[in-house]
Design a protein around this motif. Structure first.
Motif, mmCIF file in Angstrom:
data_model
loop_
_atom_site.group_PDB
_atom_site.id
_atom_site.type_symbol
_atom_site.label_atom_id
_atom_site.label_comp_id
_atom_site.label_asym_id
_atom_site.label_seq_id
_atom_site.Cartn_x
_atom_site.Cartn_y
_atom_site.Cartn_z
ATOM 1 N N VAL A 86 33.140 -6.353 -20.779
ATOM 2 C CA VAL A 86 31.821 -5.876 -21.209
ATOM 3 C C VAL A 86 31.041 -6.992 -21.882
ATOM 4 O O VAL A 86 29.858 -7.232 -21.584
ATOM 5 N N LEU A 87 31.680 -7.723 -22.797
ATOM 6 C CA LEU A 87 30.990 -8.745 -23.572
ATOM 7 C C LEU A 87 30.553 -9.927 -22.720
ATOM 8 O O LEU A 87 29.615 -10.636 -23.075
ATOM 9 N N LEU A 88 31.237 -10.144 -21.594
ATOM 10 C CA LEU A 88 30.844 -11.222 -20.687
ATOM 11 C C LEU A 88 29.785 -10.778 -19.683
ATOM 12 O O LEU A 88 29.513 -11.497 -18.717
ATOM 13 N N GLY A 89 29.187 -9.648 -19.935
ATOM 14 C CA GLY A 89 28.147 -9.177 -19.018
ATOM 15 C C GLY A 89 28.722 -8.685 -17.717
ATOM 16 O O GLY A 89 28.120 -8.880 -16.656
ATOM 17 N N PHE A 90 29.904 -8.051 -17.771
ATOM 18 C CA PHE A 90 30.583 -7.534 -16.585
ATOM 19 C C PHE A 90 30.912 -8.634 -15.590
ATOM 20 O O PHE A 90 30.689 -8.513 -14.391
ATOM 21 N N HIS A 91 31.424 -9.709 -16.161
ATOM 22 C CA HIS A 91 31.940 -10.810 -15.349
ATOM 23 C C HIS A 91 33.457 -10.817 -15.506
ATOM 24 O O HIS A 91 33.979 -11.059 -16.597
ATOM 25 N N TRP A 92 34.171 -10.536 -14.416
ATOM 26 C CA TRP A 92 35.628 -10.404 -14.457
ATOM 27 C C TRP A 92 36.263 -11.787 -14.326
ATOM 28 O O TRP A 92 36.154 -12.440 -13.290
ATOM 29 N N VAL A 93 36.954 -12.214 -15.363
ATOM 30 C CA VAL A 93 37.518 -13.564 -15.390
ATOM 31 C C VAL A 93 39.038 -13.564 -15.278
ATOM 32 O O VAL A 93 39.667 -14.616 -15.381
ATOM 33 N N PHE A 94 39.637 -12.399 -15.045
ATOM 34 C CA PHE A 94 41.090 -12.297 -15.088
ATOM 35 C C PHE A 94 41.761 -12.333 -13.718
ATOM 36 O O PHE A 94 42.982 -12.228 -13.627
#
Length: 349
Positions: A86-94
């Protein structure tokens, strides 16, 4: 937790670069709730898991709740991943693997918890209506086998997400973790969109029926029959653990009803105002997190006035919450532990 085509929380559109202010406020509120519930949930569920697993004699009742709290703790430990999302603006980094694995675990925890709550209600029903069978057939080993069966059945219902869940690159290189129910890379073809909608509807119906409606009906019937039986025999409702179990049932269904409502409205999101979806998002995120993280704390206060809780040691109070006694069964404590429980009850009169 399956969210249609998103992980935990929806984006406003695959090709949207601007998020409306109202939805942004909802996302911020959701992130705050996630971090708070993670901290509270780890402490609360960890404490209960420690007491149930190491400090109490293993009984059928403690076994049910040991597995139930394990579900809650599993859910809680996954929260930071989605808070970061959420905090990354819905950018999935995992990565793709965690995209599949984490959502499968959330589905696993949801199914397992509701199935365990159903087993608990059936256990209470058998106790009051078939006491002789209950005395000779209700064993810890059989309960353990049932619990393992619940986990296996829940995994079977959650395994499809290992196939459906995947990452997709959208607007400007942002990566989202979504469900691809059609298992196709051709997102815009009419045939694929039709297939995806049909599969999504089928998955939703299975989750709604097996994860909510049928268990709700089973639990309602069981507890209704138990209540009538106790009223007929003029038995007082025990303070513990019956109220603890009722509280867990009520909190579960009040917590997950907004989630299933949100999922159903997802099929008509073009007709539903975005403000309604955003508000419902915050509501169901709060209620589902409350169920997983705050319900164990609620157990401490069931049937007692708030200030009285602090008059008793925490360990003794938790033990008192799980005395398997409905007026007819034999107490499951002995020696020092049972004396502590009895002293606790006397102090609270």
């Amino acid at each position: 937790m399956d969210q249609g085509n998103t992980t935990l929380l929806p984006t406003t559109g695959a090709n949207s670069t601007q998020i409306p202010a109202l939805v942004s406020a909802a996302h911020l509120a959701t992130a705050v709730l996630l971090f708070i519930t993670f901290l509270v949930g780890v402490l609360g569920n960890g404490l209960y898991l420690w007491v149930l697993g190491l400090k109490m004699r293993r009984t059928v009742t403690t076994l049910w709740f040991l597995h139930l709290v394990s579900c809650y703790l599993l859910f809680t430990l996954l929260i930071p991943f989605f808070a970061v999302y959420v905090l990354l603006g819905f950018h999935w980094v995992f990565g793709m693997a965690l995209c599949k694995f984490l959502n499968t675990c959330i589905s696993l925890g949801m199914f397992t918890s509701v199935f365990l709550l159903t087993l608990i209600s059936l256990d209470r029903y058998i106790l009051t209506h078939h006491p002789i069978w209950f005395r000779y057939h209700r064993t810890v080993s059989r309960a353990q086998k049932l619990a393992v069966g619940v986990w296996l059945a829940s995994f079977a219902l959650s395994a499809p997400y290992l196939a459906f869940r995947e990452t997709q690159v959208v607007d400007g290189g942002r990566i989202i973790c979504i469900n691809n129910y059609a298992l196709s890379t051709d997102w815009n073809r009419t045939e694929m969109q039709y297939l995806e909608r049909r599969v999504h509807q089928a998955i939703f119906m299975v989750r709604f029926l097996l994860g909510f409606l049928l268990p709700f009906c089973t639990i309602a019937v069981c507890y209704g029959r138990v209540g009538l039986k106790m009223k007929k025999k003029k038995l007082a409702w025990t303070r513990k653990p019956f109220k603890v179990m009722v509280a867990s049932m009520v909190s579960f269904f009040l917590s997950w009803l907004p989630y299933h409502l949100y999922q159903s409205l997802n099929f008509y999101k073009k007709e539903v105002p975005e403000s309604v979806m955003g508000a419902l998002l915050v509501i169901y995120t709060f209620t589902s997190c409350f169920n997983a993280c705050f319900t164990p704390i609620l157990y401490l206060f069931v049937g007692e006035k708030f200030w009285q809780v602090f008059k008793t040691s925490l360990l003794t109070l938790v033990k008192a919450a799980f005395v398997d006694d409905l007026g007819s069964s034999v107490p499951e404590y002995s020696g020092r532990h049972w004396s502590e429980v009895e002293n606790t009850k006397l102090e609270m009169v």
